[in-house]
Scaffold this motif. Structure first.
Motif, PDB file in Angstrom:
ATOM      1  N   LEU A 170     -96.479  76.451  40.229  1.00 38.96           N
ATOM      2  CA  LEU A 170     -97.399  75.467  39.677  1.00 38.96           C
ATOM      3  C   LEU A 170     -98.311  76.166  38.683  1.00 38.96           C
ATOM      4  O   LEU A 170     -99.149  76.985  39.070  1.00 38.96           O
ATOM      5  CB  LEU A 170     -98.212  74.819  40.798  1.00 38.96           C
ATOM      6  CG  LEU A 170     -99.336  73.869  40.390  1.00 38.96           C
ATOM      7  CD1 LEU A 170     -98.786  72.663  39.630  1.00 38.96           C
ATOM      8  CD2 LEU A 170    -100.127  73.424  41.620  1.00 38.96           C
ATOM      9  N   LEU A 171     -98.133  75.851  37.402  1.00 37.79           N
ATOM     10  CA  LEU A 171     -98.931  76.448  36.333  1.00 37.79           C
ATOM     11  C   LEU A 171    -100.167  75.596  36.102  1.00 37.79           C
ATOM     12  O   LEU A 171    -100.066  74.389  35.877  1.00 37.79           O
ATOM     13  CB  LEU A 171     -98.089  76.536  35.061  1.00 37.79           C
ATOM     14  CG  LEU A 171     -98.705  77.241  33.845  1.00 37.79           C
ATOM     15  CD1 LEU A 171     -99.015  78.696  34.173  1.00 37.79           C
ATOM     16  CD2 LEU A 171     -97.748  77.151  32.655  1.00 37.79           C
ATOM     17  N   LEU A 172    -101.352  76.229  36.148  1.00 42.08           N
ATOM     18  CA  LEU A 172    -102.626  75.528  36.008  1.00 42.08           C
ATOM     19  C   LEU A 172    -103.255  75.886  34.668  1.00 42.08           C
ATOM     20  O   LEU A 172    -103.526  77.064  34.394  1.00 42.08           O
ATOM     21  CB  LEU A 172    -103.567  75.916  37.150  1.00 42.08           C
ATOM     22  CG  LEU A 172    -103.055  75.607  38.569  1.00 42.08           C
ATOM     23  CD1 LEU A 172    -103.964  76.246  39.613  1.00 42.08           C
ATOM     24  CD2 LEU A 172    -102.949  74.107  38.788  1.00 42.08           C
ATOM     25  N   LEU A 173    -103.500  74.868  33.847  1.00 39.21           N
ATOM     26  CA  LEU A 173    -104.018  75.047  32.491  1.00 39.21           C
ATOM     27  C   LEU A 173    -105.411  74.436  32.397  1.00 39.21           C
ATOM     28  O   LEU A 173    -105.580  73.221  32.559  1.00 39.21           O
ATOM     29  CB  LEU A 173    -103.086  74.379  31.478  1.00 39.21           C
ATOM     30  CG  LEU A 173    -101.594  74.719  31.590  1.00 39.21           C
ATOM     31  CD1 LEU A 173    -100.793  73.937  30.548  1.00 39.21           C
ATOM     32  CD2 LEU A 173    -101.357  76.218  31.439  1.00 39.21           C
ATOM     33  N   HIS A 174    -106.399  75.260  32.121  1.00 36.52           N
ATOM     34  CA  HIS A 174    -107.795  74.826  32.148  1.00 36.52           C
ATOM     35  C   HIS A 174    -108.214  74.092  30.871  1.00 36.52           C
ATOM     36  O   HIS A 174    -107.453  73.976  29.918  1.00 36.52           O
ATOM     37  CB  HIS A 174    -108.715  76.027  32.398  1.00 36.52           C
ATOM     38  CG  HIS A 174    -108.646  77.075  31.322  1.00 36.52           C
ATOM     39  ND1 HIS A 174    -109.265  76.951  30.107  1.00 36.52           N
ATOM     40  CD2 HIS A 174    -108.000  78.283  31.277  1.00 36.52           C
ATOM     41  CE1 HIS A 174    -109.049  78.024  29.370  1.00 36.52           C
ATOM     42  NE2 HIS A 174    -108.266  78.847  30.058  1.00 36.52           N
ATOM     43  N   GLY A 224    -102.409  70.331  33.812  1.00 36.68           N
ATOM     44  CA  GLY A 224    -103.373  70.685  32.785  1.00 36.68           C
ATOM     45  C   GLY A 224    -104.549  69.736  32.766  1.00 36.68           C
ATOM     46  O   GLY A 224    -104.397  68.529  32.966  1.00 36.68           O
ATOM     47  N   VAL A 225    -105.735  70.296  32.501  1.00 41.31           N
ATOM     48  CA  VAL A 225    -106.969  69.516  32.443  1.00 41.31           C
ATOM     49  C   VAL A 225    -107.476  69.482  30.998  1.00 41.31           C
ATOM     50  O   VAL A 225    -107.570  70.524  30.347  1.00 41.31           O
ATOM     51  CB  VAL A 225    -108.043  70.122  33.361  1.00 41.31           C
ATOM     52  CG1 VAL A 225    -109.327  69.295  33.306  1.00 41.31           C
ATOM     53  CG2 VAL A 225    -107.539  70.226  34.791  1.00 41.31           C
ATOM     54  N   SER A 226    -107.790  68.296  30.501  1.00 40.99           N
ATOM     55  CA  SER A 226    -108.318  68.108  29.158  1.00 40.99           C
ATOM     56  C   SER A 226    -107.329  68.686  28.135  1.00 40.99           C
ATOM     57  O   SER A 226    -106.193  68.235  28.069  1.00 40.99           O
ATOM     58  CB  SER A 226    -109.709  68.731  29.048  1.00 40.99           C
ATOM     59  OG  SER A 226    -110.375  68.293  27.891  1.00 40.99           O
ATOM     60  N   ILE A 279    -101.368  65.349  34.265  1.00 40.98           N
ATOM     61  CA  ILE A 279    -102.230  65.264  33.080  1.00 40.98           C
ATOM     62  C   ILE A 279    -103.598  64.806  33.556  1.00 40.98           C
ATOM     63  O   ILE A 279    -103.801  63.637  33.888  1.00 40.98           O
ATOM     64  CB  ILE A 279    -101.650  64.270  32.052  1.00 40.98           C
ATOM     65  CG1 ILE A 279    -100.196  64.615  31.718  1.00 40.98           C
ATOM     66  CG2 ILE A 279    -102.514  64.230  30.796  1.00 40.98           C
ATOM     67  CD1 ILE A 279     -99.431  63.464  31.087  1.00 40.98           C
ATOM     68  N   ALA A 280    -104.544  65.726  33.632  1.00 41.59           N
ATOM     69  CA  ALA A 280    -105.857  65.428  34.196  1.00 41.59           C
ATOM     70  C   ALA A 280    -106.915  65.333  33.099  1.00 41.59           C
ATOM     71  O   ALA A 280    -107.098  66.277  32.318  1.00 41.59           O
ATOM     72  CB  ALA A 280    -106.248  66.496  35.210  1.00 41.59           C
TER      73      ALA A 280
END
Length: 271
Positions: free
Chosen positions: A35-39, A104-106, A128-129
Motif C-alpha cells: 500500500l503506497l501512501l502519497l501525502h 493519495g491525499v490531495s 483518492i482522499a
C-alpha cells in the motif's frame, strides 16, 4: 538504500532509496498487500504517522516524501502530475514493487489517479482522499487565496487550526517544519501542477479502466461540496465520507481512515 536504525516505531523502516529522480525518503511497515501512501502538498510522510500502525496490521505500508518535500531530493524545474506519477513508479521500481494499492491525499490523490490511468496493470486499486476538483473559472477565482496560502510557508495556530479537528502544538510544529522544507516556490508549483492537470478527463479514463477506486471525503473538508463531480465522473467508485473530519481525515479520525482504506484494499483484492 540507507536505513535509520533508530526508527521510533517497532518494525518500521526509515530509509532512503536512489531513483532516476534523486534520493527518495520513505518509511515502510507491516506485511501483506503493498500500500503506497502519497501525502498532500507541503506535508511529508509524517502526515500518515497516526495511521501507519493500524494500516500495517494488514498491509505493507510504504509512505514516501514526494520529490521536493520532506527529506527527498528537490527536482529541477516545474513538475507536472504526470512527472510525479512517473517518479512514484520509479520509486516502486527501486523497492522492487511491480504492483501496489495506492492511497493519495490531495495532490497525492491526483498522482494516484494518473498512476492508475497510465499503468493500470501496476495499480491494484486507488483511494483518492480529499482531492479537490475545480473548474478553470474556480481556479482563477481562488488563485490569489491559494497562492497566498502556499507561498508563505510558516503559518500561525490561528490560520491552521480551522483545518483540523484539534490542532496540537506538536502538529503545528510538524506542519511548519514540512512546509519550510518544501518551500513556497515548490508548493506553489505543485498547485500549478494540479491546476493544469486534466482531472475531469483522467477521472473518466479511470472510470473506464479496471482499477477499483474509492473516493474518501472529510465531511468538513474541501471536497464535500463537489461530491457530485466525483459521482458524475467516477460513477462506479465507492464514496466514503468521514464524519467530523476535514481535509486531513487521517489526522482527524485515524481509525475511520484506517477502516475505510483497509476495506477498499480488501474489496480490490477480491476482484
Amino acid at each position: 538504500m540507507t536505513q535509520n536504525p533508530s526508527s521510533p516505531a517497532a518494525a518500521r523502516t526509515d530509509a532512503f532509496c536512489d531513483t532516476p529522480n534523486g534520493r527518495i525518503h520513505y518509511m515502510a511497515q507491516g506485511e501483506g498487500p503493498p500500500l503506497l501512501l502519497l501525502h498532500s502538498n507541503g506535508c511529508s510522510l509524517y502526515e500518515f504517522a497516526t495511521v501507519m500502525d493500524g494500516l500495517a496490521e494488514h498491509h505493507r505500508c510504504i509512505a514516501w516524501d514526494m520529490p521536493g518535500h520532506g527529506d527527498s531530493d528537490n527536482p529541477r524545474g516545474h513538475q507536472s502530475i504526470a512527472d510525479y506519477a512517473e517518479a512514484a513508479f520509479a520509486f516502486m521500481d527501486a523497492l522492487g514493487l511491480q504492483k501496489a494499492h495506492v492511497c493519495g491525499v490531495s495532490v497525492g490523490g491526483f498522482i494516484a489517479i494518473e498512476m492508475a490511468v497510465v499503468a493500470p496493470a501496476r495499480v491494484l486499486g486507488v483511494v483518492i482522499a480529499e482531492a479537490t476538483l475545480r473548474s478553470a473559472d474556480e481556479w482563477a477565482g481562488q488563485w490569489l487565496r491559494i497562492e497566498t496560502s502556499f507561498a508563505l510557508p510558516t503559518q500561525t495556530h490561528e490560520v491552521v487550526a480551522p483545518r483540523f479537528r484539534a490542532l496540537s502544538a506538536d502538529l503545528l510544529t510538524r506542519w511548519n517544519i514540512d512546509r519550510n522544507k518544501a518551500g513556497g516556490s515548490r508548493m506553489v508549483d505543485v498547485m500549478w501542477a494540479i491546476r493544469q492537470y486534466a482531472a475531469f478527463e483522467q477521472l473518466r479514463q479511470l472510470n473506464a479502466s479496471s482499477v477499483p477506486a474509492l473516493v474518501l471525503i472529510g465531511a468538513q473538508g474541501l471536497v464535500i461540496a463537489g461530491r457530485a463531480r466525483y459521482e458524475e465522473m467516477l460513477p462506479r467508485a465507492a464514496i466514503h465520507v468521514v464524519e467530523h473530519a476535514g481535509h486531513f481525515p487521517m489526522v482527524d479520525d485515524p481509525q475511520a481512515f484506517v477502516d475505510a482504506v483497509h476495506k477498499a484494499v480488501v474489496a480490490a483484492q477480491a476482484i
